[in-house]
Motif scaffolding. Structure first.
Motif, PDB file in Angstrom:
ATOM      1  N   ILE A 138       0.841  -1.204   0.000  1.00 22.55           N
ATOM      2  CA  ILE A 138       0.000   0.000   0.000  1.00 22.55           C
ATOM      3  C   ILE A 138       0.872   1.248   0.000  1.00 22.55           C
ATOM      4  N   LEU A 139       1.901   1.262   0.829  1.00 18.35           N
ATOM      5  CA  LEU A 139       2.782   2.426   0.912  1.00 18.35           C
ATOM      6  C   LEU A 139       3.581   2.634  -0.379  1.00 18.35           C
ATOM      7  N   ARG A 140       4.058   1.554  -0.974  1.00 21.38           N
ATOM      8  CA  ARG A 140       4.808   1.680  -2.231  1.00 21.38           C
ATOM      9  C   ARG A 140       3.931   2.229  -3.353  1.00 21.38           C
ATOM     10  N   ASN A 141       2.662   1.870  -3.337  1.00 22.09           N
ATOM     11  CA  ASN A 141       1.769   2.263  -4.423  1.00 22.09           C
ATOM     12  C   ASN A 141       0.998   3.543  -4.141  1.00 22.09           C
ATOM     13  N   PHE A 142       1.238   4.155  -2.999  1.00 14.73           N
ATOM     14  CA  PHE A 142       0.518   5.384  -2.646  1.00 14.73           C
ATOM     15  C   PHE A 142       0.784   6.473  -3.684  1.00 14.73           C
ATOM     16  N   ASP A 143       2.051   6.753  -3.996  1.00 18.35           N
ATOM     17  CA  ASP A 143       2.394   7.781  -4.981  1.00 18.35           C
ATOM     18  C   ASP A 143       1.886   7.420  -6.367  1.00 18.35           C
ATOM     19  N   THR A 144       1.913   6.136  -6.685  1.00 20.44           N
ATOM     20  CA  THR A 144       1.441   5.674  -7.984  1.00 20.44           C
ATOM     21  C   THR A 144      -0.042   5.959  -8.153  1.00 20.44           C
ATOM     22  N   ARG A 145      -0.825   5.740  -7.104  1.00 22.35           N
ATOM     23  CA  ARG A 145      -2.274   6.001  -7.182  1.00 22.35           C
ATOM     24  C   ARG A 145      -2.528   7.483  -7.413  1.00 22.35           C
ATOM     25  N   GLU A 146      -1.804   8.344  -6.707  1.00 20.11           N
ATOM     26  CA  GLU A 146      -1.988   9.783  -6.910  1.00 20.11           C
ATOM     27  C   GLU A 146      -1.626  10.171  -8.339  1.00 20.11           C
ATOM     28  N   ALA A 147      -0.518   9.628  -8.843  1.00 24.73           N
ATOM     29  CA  ALA A 147      -0.101   9.913 -10.219  1.00 24.73           C
ATOM     30  C   ALA A 147      -1.149   9.397 -11.200  1.00 24.73           C
ATOM     31  N   ASP A 148      -1.674   8.206 -10.962  1.00 23.25           N
ATOM     32  CA  ASP A 148      -2.708   7.649 -11.838  1.00 23.25           C
ATOM     33  C   ASP A 148      -3.950   8.528 -11.852  1.00 23.25           C
ATOM     34  N   GLU A 149      -4.339   9.034 -10.694  1.00 24.31           N
ATOM     35  CA  GLU A 149      -5.509   9.913 -10.618  1.00 24.31           C
ATOM     36  C   GLU A 149      -5.259  11.205 -11.382  1.00 24.31           C
ATOM     37  N   LYS A 150      -4.053  11.757 -11.261  1.00 25.40           N
ATOM     38  CA  LYS A 150      -3.722  12.991 -11.991  1.00 25.40           C
ATOM     39  C   LYS A 150      -3.736  12.743 -13.491  1.00 25.40           C
ATOM     40  N   ILE A 151      -3.192  11.605 -13.910  1.00 19.42           N
ATOM     41  CA  ILE A 151      -3.195  11.265 -15.335  1.00 19.42           C
ATOM     42  C   ILE A 151      -4.627  11.080 -15.826  1.00 19.42           C
ATOM     43  N   ALA A 152      -5.447  10.387 -15.048  1.00 20.06           N
ATOM     44  CA  ALA A 152      -6.847  10.171 -15.436  1.00 20.06           C
ATOM     45  C   ALA A 152      -7.586  11.502 -15.544  1.00 20.06           C
ATOM     46  N   ASP A 153      -7.360  12.404 -14.591  1.00 21.55           N
ATOM     47  CA  ASP A 153      -7.992  13.727 -14.651  1.00 21.55           C
ATOM     48  C   ASP A 153      -7.546  14.493 -15.894  1.00 21.55           C
ATOM     49  N   ALA A 154      -6.259  14.417 -16.216  1.00 18.58           N
ATOM     50  CA  ALA A 154      -5.731  15.111 -17.394  1.00 18.58           C
ATOM     51  C   ALA A 154      -6.326  14.536 -18.678  1.00 18.58           C
ATOM     52  N   VAL A 155      -6.482  13.216 -18.735  1.00 16.78           N
ATOM     53  CA  VAL A 155      -7.064  12.574 -19.919  1.00 16.78           C
ATOM     54  C   VAL A 155      -8.516  13.006 -20.102  1.00 16.78           C
ATOM     55  N   VAL A 156      -9.272  13.006 -19.013  1.00 15.64           N
ATOM     56  CA  VAL A 156     -10.678  13.420 -19.088  1.00 15.64           C
ATOM     57  C   VAL A 156     -10.782  14.869 -19.548  1.00 15.64           C
TER      58      VAL A 156
END
Length: 139
Positions: free
Chosen positions: A34-52
């Motif tokens: 969970i801790l290793r993927n915390f930053d990845t989830r935030e980055a994924d959300e930012k990428i998803a927001d940018a795509v939308v």
């Protein structure tokens, strides 16, 4: 390094869920995942927001413009065919330019179009306001 934490039942439930989902042998491995993927989830959300946002501003508007242009072209052809038929059937030979002597029907139609455009702009501004965006401003 060893640390102890008091976690809520809900947090423990999430950790166990991740543990089961990924087949980890211990809760510690689940927490590390969970801790290793915390930053990845935030980055994924930012990428998803940018795509939308990109889809909304570029592609959806472009498709809408394409559809509107196609519809306007089809309507123009239909109207020209109707007017041409009327002109032939009434044997009208002279032209009365609309810019120099518009009929009441033309004046009313132009007023109606302006009202519709204002209404659609108001609807768009309200949708943007609900989405947390300020209206673009101007006309």
């Amino acid at each position: 390094m060893r640390k102890q934490f008091d976690l809520s039942d809900e947090a423990i439930s999430v950790i166990r869920s991740v543990q089961e989902q990924h087949g980890f042998k211990s809760e510690r491995l689940a927490v590390e995942y969970i801790l290793r993927n915390f930053d990845t989830r935030e980055a994924d959300e930012k990428i998803a927001d940018a795509v939308v946002k990109k889809l909304d501003t570029d592609y959806i508007q472009r498709d809408r413009l394409k559809w509107s242009t196609q519809t306007a072209e089809q309507n123009s052809i239909i109207l020209l065919d109707c007017l041409n038929t009327l002109l032939f059937s009434m044997n009208i030979q002279d032209i009365v330019p609309v810019d120099s002597a518009p009929s009441p029907v033309i004046r009313n139609s132009k007023t109606r179009i302006k009202e519709r455009i204002a209404w659609f702009k108001q609807q768009s501004d309200e949708r943007k306001a609900k989405a947390g965006k300020a209206p673009a401003g101007g006309d």
